[in-house]
Design a protein around this motif. Structure first.
Motif, PDB file in Angstrom:
ATOM      1  N   ARG A   1      -0.330  -5.993  -5.820  1.00  0.00           N
ATOM      2  CA  ARG A   1      -1.577  -6.133  -5.416  1.00  0.00           C
ATOM      3  C   ARG A   1      -2.230  -7.262  -5.700  1.00  0.00           C
ATOM      4  N   HIS A   2      -2.229  -7.344  -7.203  1.00  0.00           N
ATOM      5  CA  HIS A   2      -3.215  -8.742  -7.770  1.00  0.00           C
ATOM      6  C   HIS A   2      -2.425 -10.028  -7.275  1.00  0.00           C
TER       7      HIS A   2
ATOM      8  N   LYS B   1       4.805   3.409  -4.426  1.00  0.00           N
ATOM      9  CA  LYS B   1       4.305   4.414  -5.546  1.00  0.00           C
ATOM     10  C   LYS B   1       3.364   3.722  -6.582  1.00  0.00           C
ATOM     11  N   GLN B   2       2.140   4.440  -7.028  1.00  0.00           N
ATOM     12  CA  GLN B   2       1.347   4.119  -7.896  1.00  0.00           C
ATOM     13  C   GLN B   2       1.815   3.804  -9.218  1.00  0.00           C
ATOM     14  N   THR B   3       2.324   2.499  -9.740  1.00  0.00           N
ATOM     15  CA  THR B   3       3.059   2.273 -10.700  1.00  0.00           C
ATOM     16  C   THR B   3       2.273   0.616 -11.185  1.00  0.00           C
ATOM     17  N   GLN B   4       2.601   0.301 -12.294  1.00  0.00           N
ATOM     18  CA  GLN B   4       2.283  -1.094 -12.854  1.00  0.00           C
ATOM     19  C   GLN B   4       2.837  -1.947 -11.693  1.00  0.00           C
ATOM     20  N   ARG B   5       4.066  -1.988 -11.235  1.00  0.00           N
ATOM     21  CA  ARG B   5       4.622  -2.672 -10.217  1.00  0.00           C
ATOM     22  C   ARG B   5       3.741  -3.129  -8.972  1.00  0.00           C
ATOM     23  N   LYS B   6       3.307  -1.950  -8.684  1.00  0.00           N
ATOM     24  CA  LYS B   6       2.343  -1.757  -7.294  1.00  0.00           C
ATOM     25  C   LYS B   6       1.042  -2.686  -7.593  1.00  0.00           C
ATOM     26  N   MET B   7       0.712  -2.291  -8.863  1.00  0.00           N
ATOM     27  CA  MET B   7      -0.577  -3.180  -9.257  1.00  0.00           C
ATOM     28  C   MET B   7      -0.423  -4.610  -9.296  1.00  0.00           C
TER      29      MET B   7
ATOM     30  N   ALA C   1       0.778  -1.109  -0.024  1.00  0.00           N
ATOM     31  CA  ALA C   1       0.043   0.217   0.108  1.00  0.00           C
ATOM     32  C   ALA C   1       0.917   1.397  -0.050  1.00  0.00           C
ATOM     33  N   GLU C   2       2.066   1.332   0.620  1.00  0.00           N
ATOM     34  CA  GLU C   2       3.046   2.516   0.722  1.00  0.00           C
ATOM     35  C   GLU C   2       3.757   2.636  -0.702  1.00  0.00           C
TER      36      GLU C   2
END
Length: 175
Positions: A115-116, A106-112, A103-104
């Motif tokens: 999360r998935h 950065k909003q990137t494809q990596r984070k997505m 959750a911390e």
């Protein structure tokens, strides 16, 4: 054994409960030394046994650990049963360490991707959702894992073999 026990009783009165045990251990070690050939058969084993017993007694006196008596052992068992019956729940690394760390990010494809994967979605479905090739999902997942391992709140929970090694030329952070 009587001579060694009498000597220990005189020199170490605080160990009177353990003198028999120490004497037996000294006899055993003396016998091992004699059987291994490190002591000639013609040599008197008593001085060696006395020295061994004295060293064991000194070690017992200097040791911070003392044998537990029956009453102390019963108290320890009661405390163990009390804690084991409380039903403490173990730490869930996925929900208590990894999910907050993701959750911390950065909003990137990596984070997505991370999360998935936390939700248990397979690579093919993630690739279709993000509209990227499957191999790119693997690459993003690998980079996300590396980023998570480098986070301060996650690093203490990562096995040492999985921590990133410093490359030559990189500056040490000084920690």
């Amino acid at each position: 054994m009587q001579k060694v026990s009498a000597t220990l009783h005189r020199r170490f009165p605080a160990l009177r409960d353990r003198i028999e045990e120490i004497t037996h251990e000294a006899l055993y070690r003396t016998l091992q030394t004699w059987m291994s050939g490190r002591m000639p058969a013609s040599r008197n084993p008593l001085p060696y046994m006395q020295t061994t017993a004295r060293n064991l007694a000194l070690e017992a006196v200097r040791s911070k650990e003392h044998p537990v008596d029956d009453q102390g052992l019963a108290l320890l068992l009661d405390e163990f049963h009390r804690y084991s019956n409380e039903g403490l729940t173990p730490l869930d690394p996925l929900h208590e360490i990894v999910a907050p760390a993701v959750a911390e990010m950065k909003q990137t494809q990596r984070k997505m991707v991370a999360r998935h994967q936390l939700q248990g979605i397979d690579e093919d479905t993630i690739a279709a959702t993000l509209q990227v090739p499957r191999q790119q999902v693997r690459s993003l997942a690998s980079k996300a894992a590396r980023e998570l391992r480098d986070m301060a709140e996650v690093k203490p929970h990562v096995r040492p073999g999985h921590l990133r090694k410093q490359r030559r030329g990189e500056e040490d952070s000084g920690e």
